[in-house]
Design a protein around this motif. Structure first.
Motif, PDB file in Angstrom:
ATOM      1  N   TRP A  65      72.478  88.212  20.463  1.00 11.87           N
ATOM      2  CA  TRP A  65      71.372  88.873  21.414  1.00 11.87           C
ATOM      3  C   TRP A  65      71.808  89.784  22.285  1.00 11.87           C
ATOM      4  O   TRP A  65      71.426  90.915  22.351  1.00 11.87           O
ATOM      5  CB  TRP A  65      70.403  87.678  21.958  1.00 11.87           C
ATOM      6  N   GLU A  66      72.738  89.490  23.266  1.00 10.75           N
ATOM      7  CA  GLU A  66      73.171  90.194  24.273  1.00 10.75           C
ATOM      8  C   GLU A  66      73.743  91.424  23.632  1.00 10.75           C
ATOM      9  O   GLU A  66      73.811  92.531  24.330  1.00 10.75           O
ATOM     10  CB  GLU A  66      74.222  89.315  25.253  1.00 10.75           C
ATOM     11  N   SER A  67      74.532  91.261  22.653  1.00  3.34           N
ATOM     12  CA  SER A  67      75.492  92.200  22.394  1.00  3.34           C
ATOM     13  C   SER A  67      74.899  93.486  21.277  1.00  3.34           C
ATOM     14  O   SER A  67      75.251  94.400  21.173  1.00  3.34           O
ATOM     15  CB  SER A  67      76.780  91.832  21.388  1.00  3.34           C
ATOM     16  N   THR A  68      73.718  92.866  20.755  1.00  6.22           N
ATOM     17  CA  THR A  68      72.943  93.681  19.659  1.00  6.22           C
ATOM     18  C   THR A  68      71.819  93.852  20.216  1.00  6.22           C
ATOM     19  O   THR A  68      71.473  95.187  20.433  1.00  6.22           O
ATOM     20  CB  THR A  68      73.177  92.959  18.534  1.00  6.22           C
ATOM     21  N   TYR A  69      70.884  93.232  20.410  1.00  9.13           N
ATOM     22  CA  TYR A  69      69.404  93.439  20.462  1.00  9.13           C
ATOM     23  C   TYR A  69      69.121  93.996  21.989  1.00  9.13           C
ATOM     24  O   TYR A  69      68.604  94.916  21.992  1.00  9.13           O
ATOM     25  CB  TYR A  69      68.608  92.208  20.377  1.00  9.13           C
ATOM     26  N   ALA A  70      69.773  93.533  22.876  1.00  4.51           N
ATOM     27  CA  ALA A  70      69.623  94.096  24.202  1.00  4.51           C
ATOM     28  C   ALA A  70      70.103  95.305  24.464  1.00  4.51           C
ATOM     29  O   ALA A  70      69.453  95.804  25.408  1.00  4.51           O
ATOM     30  CB  ALA A  70      70.144  93.010  25.168  1.00  4.51           C
ATOM     31  N   HIS A  71      70.972  95.880  23.623  1.00  4.88           N
ATOM     32  CA  HIS A  71      71.504  97.058  23.972  1.00  4.88           C
ATOM     33  C   HIS A  71      71.355  97.973  22.800  1.00  4.88           C
ATOM     34  O   HIS A  71      72.059  98.732  22.762  1.00  4.88           O
ATOM     35  CB  HIS A  71      72.990  97.045  24.499  1.00  4.88           C
ATOM     36  N   LEU A  72      70.259  97.849  22.097  1.00  6.00           N
ATOM     37  CA  LEU A  72      70.100  98.734  21.115  1.00  6.00           C
ATOM     38  C   LEU A  72      69.686 100.160  21.622  1.00  6.00           C
ATOM     39  O   LEU A  72      68.690 100.272  22.534  1.00  6.00           O
ATOM     40  CB  LEU A  72      68.724  98.174  20.227  1.00  6.00           C
ATOM     41  N   PRO A  73      70.289 101.234  20.875  1.00  2.00           N
ATOM     42  CA  PRO A  73      69.705 102.384  21.375  1.00  2.00           C
ATOM     43  C   PRO A  73      68.380 102.702  21.131  1.00  2.00           C
ATOM     44  O   PRO A  73      67.698 102.513  19.948  1.00  2.00           O
ATOM     45  CB  PRO A  73      70.616 103.408  20.374  1.00  2.00           C
TER      46      PRO A  73
END
Lengths: 235, 235
Positions: free
Chosen positions: B184-192
């Motif tokens: 979640w932290e690495s993908t969802y939370a930092h989506l462009p």
DNA sequence: CCGACAGCGTCAATGGCGTTGGCATAAGGT
DNA sequence: ACCTTATGCCAACGCCATTGACGCTGTCGG
């Protein structure tokens, strides 16, 4: 520490075919899909799939790391089809209904994929695409963010949960399903009205519904409630 | 023409025990439930169940006609546990809410059991009792029969479906869930925001909801819609 | 009292399943 | 020519549910 997240090359399939090959990943997936449609989820086995392809079952392991990998590929294929056959009209209710039925249909082919997707955060591109589409429909329709997120969560989990349940029922051997119909006839349909009056009173209606999935009805009820929440928020 | 319809004595169990027996239907079901809770649905096999009981797998067939019959008995046991802690107050909405949460909780305690038993018609007493209770609440509240049956079906299947899904998530090893939070932290939370604007905009809300089951919300939405249908029916 | 019988449990076997390792063959690249 | 690699088949392993034949033990009718 030492989380040992599989570096994806381990679960990756072999390199694309260069030499003259009888089989192909695409052909295998399509044949598997045909078997799923014709014989149900329980009818798909490595041995039968091999036979349908005119090949030894072990040959499948040249293209997939195992049955789990194969079913994952099938799930990817199906979710891709569900998304590609869907376009937003701008009307949130039919849009969501269509998308929900599509997702349900797509995951129906493999319950394991539905459970995995719902309980894990996979971050696969297709999944991100679907999530974004649902949230876009809700937020552009005017749902406030808290309501949009709440409805999104219930919506996606409901689709996957029913898909898993319905797929499991579909996977039952034909003998079990036939015996269920017998059981209904011999027990439910002739219940004494003094002990079970409400079942007895609605027996024909129950019988008619029992054979189908409850998902469409549940989906419509969820959308009903969403409409209520939208009216409350905007009005 | 083969024998065709089995005269129900074939799917019935043997007579109650009279002589000194090591095993019993009750003991087998309880052991099976423990195995389901500890090792998941895939961990329950005739061989392992026999080993856990200190008996030969074939002995199980003295008590059940097969694994199919066993899973039906397990479902019956869980439904019974959910019903024993429930009494109707006459107010249909809190009554159904309470019952739904009870069924969900009962199946949650034994992961993967719901998917094994849902969508089967066992005709066992406890299941009949639950069905009768749900229909009684709905019909005495004034729901017309078609609406009552439709809501009953969506209600019971949704409870079992979410239980199966949530149980699977709960059964995940702690490491997997931790890696999901990382994901979640690495993908969802930092989506462009330009490719996935709606996920990015609601990321905090999504994160807060992701950890909990969507079942209570979905249940409330189902009851919302039921209220709508009741109002429409009673004018 | 005793033989028949039914409930209970085991053993061995059957046929299906996913999966693996070894071996053959054919196509490319050098 | 060589060697590498992809591709396919065969035989085998260890699971699985299920079944039929056989022994044991307690109960009951004669």
């Amino acid at each position: 520490m030492a989380k040992q997240v599989v570096p994806e090359s381990d679960r990756r399939r072999r390199r694309p075919t260069k030499q003259g090959a009888v089989l192909s990943e695409r052909l295998i997936v399509e044949t598997a899909l045909r078997m799923l449609r014709e014989h149900g989820a329980g009818g798909l086995t490595a041995r039968r799939l091999g036979a349908a392809l005119g090949a030894d079952p072990s040959t499948l392991y040249r293209y997939f790391t195992g049955m789990d990998d194969l079913t994952l590929a099938i799930g990817e294929e199906l979710i891709g089809r569900a998304l590609s056959g869907w376009t937003a009209t701008g009307d949130w209710r039919p849009d969501l209904r269509e998308l929900g039925l599509g997702i349900h249909r797509a995951y129906l082919a493999h319950p394991h994929a539905a459970v995995l997707t719902a309980s894990r955060v996979s971050g696969r591109p297709r999944e991100l695409e679907a999530d974004e589409a649902i949230l876009r429909v809700l937020r552009t329709a005017g749902f406030p963010d808290p309501a949009a997120v709440r409805i999104y969560h219930a919506f996606i989990d409901q689709s996957l949960a029913f898909a898993a349940l319905d797929a499991a029922a579909l996977a039952l051997p034909a003998a079990a399903r036939a015996s269920d119909e017998d059981m209904w006839e011999s027990t439910y349909a002739h219940l004494p009205p003094d002990t079970h009056p409400h079942i007895a009173a609605t027996a024909p209606l129950l019988a008619a519904r029992m054979k189908d999935s409850a998902y469409p009805a549940a989906l419509d009820m969820l959308l009903d409630s969403a409409g209520l929440q939208l009216a409350a928020a905007t009005g």
